[in-house]
Write an enzyme that holds these catalytic residues in place. Structure first.
Site, mmCIF file in Angstrom:
data_model
loop_
_atom_site.group_PDB
_atom_site.id
_atom_site.type_symbol
_atom_site.label_atom_id
_atom_site.label_comp_id
_atom_site.label_asym_id
_atom_site.label_seq_id
_atom_site.Cartn_x
_atom_site.Cartn_y
_atom_site.Cartn_z
ATOM 1 N N HIS A 104 0.858 -3.043 11.125
ATOM 2 C CA HIS A 104 1.983 -3.828 11.642
ATOM 3 C C HIS A 104 2.371 -3.518 13.087
ATOM 4 O O HIS A 104 3.477 -3.828 13.500
ATOM 5 C CB HIS A 104 3.203 -3.684 10.732
ATOM 6 N N GLN B 42 0.822 -1.195 0.000
ATOM 7 C CA GLN B 42 0.000 0.000 0.000
ATOM 8 C C GLN B 42 0.865 1.258 0.000
ATOM 9 O O GLN B 42 1.897 1.318 0.653
ATOM 10 C CB GLN B 42 -0.913 -0.001 1.235
ATOM 11 N N SER C 78 4.503 -6.092 2.848
ATOM 12 C CA SER C 78 3.190 -6.015 3.487
ATOM 13 C C SER C 78 2.133 -6.653 2.591
ATOM 14 O O SER C 78 2.196 -7.847 2.308
ATOM 15 C CB SER C 78 2.858 -4.556 3.821
ATOM 16 N N LEU C 79 1.160 -5.888 2.094
ATOM 17 C CA LEU C 79 0.165 -6.425 1.175
ATOM 18 C C LEU C 79 0.815 -7.187 0.022
ATOM 19 O O LEU C 79 0.282 -8.198 -0.453
ATOM 20 C CB LEU C 79 -0.688 -5.282 0.605
ATOM 21 N N ARG D 177 -9.140 -8.371 4.417
ATOM 22 C CA ARG D 177 -7.995 -7.919 5.215
ATOM 23 C C ARG D 177 -8.064 -6.412 5.414
ATOM 24 O O ARG D 177 -7.901 -5.898 6.522
ATOM 25 C CB ARG D 177 -6.690 -8.306 4.516
ATOM 26 N N GLN E 143 1.805 -11.060 10.377
ATOM 27 C CA GLN E 143 2.233 -9.883 9.620
ATOM 28 C C GLN E 143 1.379 -8.659 9.936
ATOM 29 O O GLN E 143 1.858 -7.527 9.917
ATOM 30 C CB GLN E 143 2.165 -10.212 8.125
#
Length: 307
Positions: free
Chosen positions: A198, A10, A89-90, A114, A247
């Site tokens: 996170h 993102q 991340s994503l 999510r 995560q």
């Protein structure tokens, strides 16, 4: 030369992304499947609707679809098969989908949920994130320890040497922005995000997302995928699921992940997806590591020529 494919997270989205690929069947077919899975015309959204593009529940499916589309085009054009994959991340979901661990339609639904779980876990305005520039990892931890008080404030993205993102309660992040220089930082810059990713504030999101993740069909990736949480690949399906849940509330160990790739023999990297964020980070991790992007057709052509 051994290749690692890296997939952005993102923040890499932009209105009009992938417009140069509008006539590529690998791209249009991917977005058709993604749009049907989501019940929203994702291609129209990324070209015309900046407001929804920047809403987490749409940002995540849009970025995943964009990365998968570009990887399919990479394959169609004869690009090298990566020896490793990793996503920020994503982007870890993009990597796993491209590695065959998730079906595209399932992955689109997963990251949509999510995003909703993340947004719902922390009301708007309660959390924040900021980039700390000019401190080593220990220095960032010390800054967080000094300024957290009764709030959450923690390092969450170890992006490159001297660039670490922190997240937590907005009041604590605001203190870091104001007082960061006094603690040795060159700069602490607020990030334009709607959720504090996170960090411990995302524990509820992980709890709410767990059942959705467990219900999705998961296969062993055909290409090893380095996970953010462990900075190493996993082949056990339960371990992969656990890494994806952890995560949400654990730091992205990008520097260690890229060091794993380098130690494993990856001699060049290609960023599969919009933007150039990961290319910039990787150049700071290893200056002589060849990097390439794919966001625009001319970049993809150059990356393929280097294969």
């Amino acid at each position: 030369m051994s290749l690692i494919a890296v997939f952005p997270g993102q923040g890499s989205q932009s209105l009009g992304m992938l417009a140069g690929y509008a006539n590529e069947s690998a791209v249009t077919d991917t977005f058709n499947v993604a749009s049907e899975a989501l019940g929203t015309d994702l291609w129209a959204l990324i070209q015309e609707d900046e407001t929804r593009l920047n809403q987490t529940e749409f940002t995540q499916p849009a970025l995943l679809a964009a990365s998968v589309a570009l990887y399919r085009l990479w394959q169609e054009r004869g690009g090298d098969t990566p020896a490793l994959m990793a996503g920020h991340s994503l982007g870890e979901y993009s990597a796993l989908t491209c590695a065959g661990a998730f079906d595209l339609a399932d992955a689109i639904k997963l990251v949509n949920q999510r995003g909703l779980c993340m947004q719902n876990a922390v009301p708007a305005g309660v959390g924040a994130m900021a980039a700390v520039i000019g401190l080593d990892d220990a220095g960032v931890q010390s800054l967080c320890d000094a300024l957290a008080g009764d709030d959450v404030l923690a390092p969450v993205n170890y992006n490159s040497p001297g660039q670490v993102v922190v997240a937590g309660h907005k009041a604590a992040v605001d203190r870091a922005v104001v007082e960061g220089k006094a603690h040795g930082a060159r700069m602490v810059k607020p990030l334009a995000v709607s959720v504090p990713s996170h960090c411990a504030l995302m524990t509820e999101a992980a709890e709410n997302f767990a059942e959705t993740l467990k219900s999705a069909e998961l296969k062993v990736p055909a290409v090893p995928v380095i996970h953010n949480v462990t900075a190493k690949p996993e082949t056990d399906l339960e371990a992969i699921q656990q890494a994806l849940l952890q995560q949400l509330y654990s730091p992205v160990r990008w520097v260690e992940s890229m060091q794993t790739a380098i130690d494993t023999g990856a001699s060049r990297a290609v960023e599969i997806g919009p933007g150039a964020v990961l290319q910039g980070l990787n150049k700071r991790i290893k200056k002589d590591w060849p990097q390439a992007g794919t966001e625009k057709p001319e970049q993809l052509d150059a990356a393929l020529a280097a294969s």
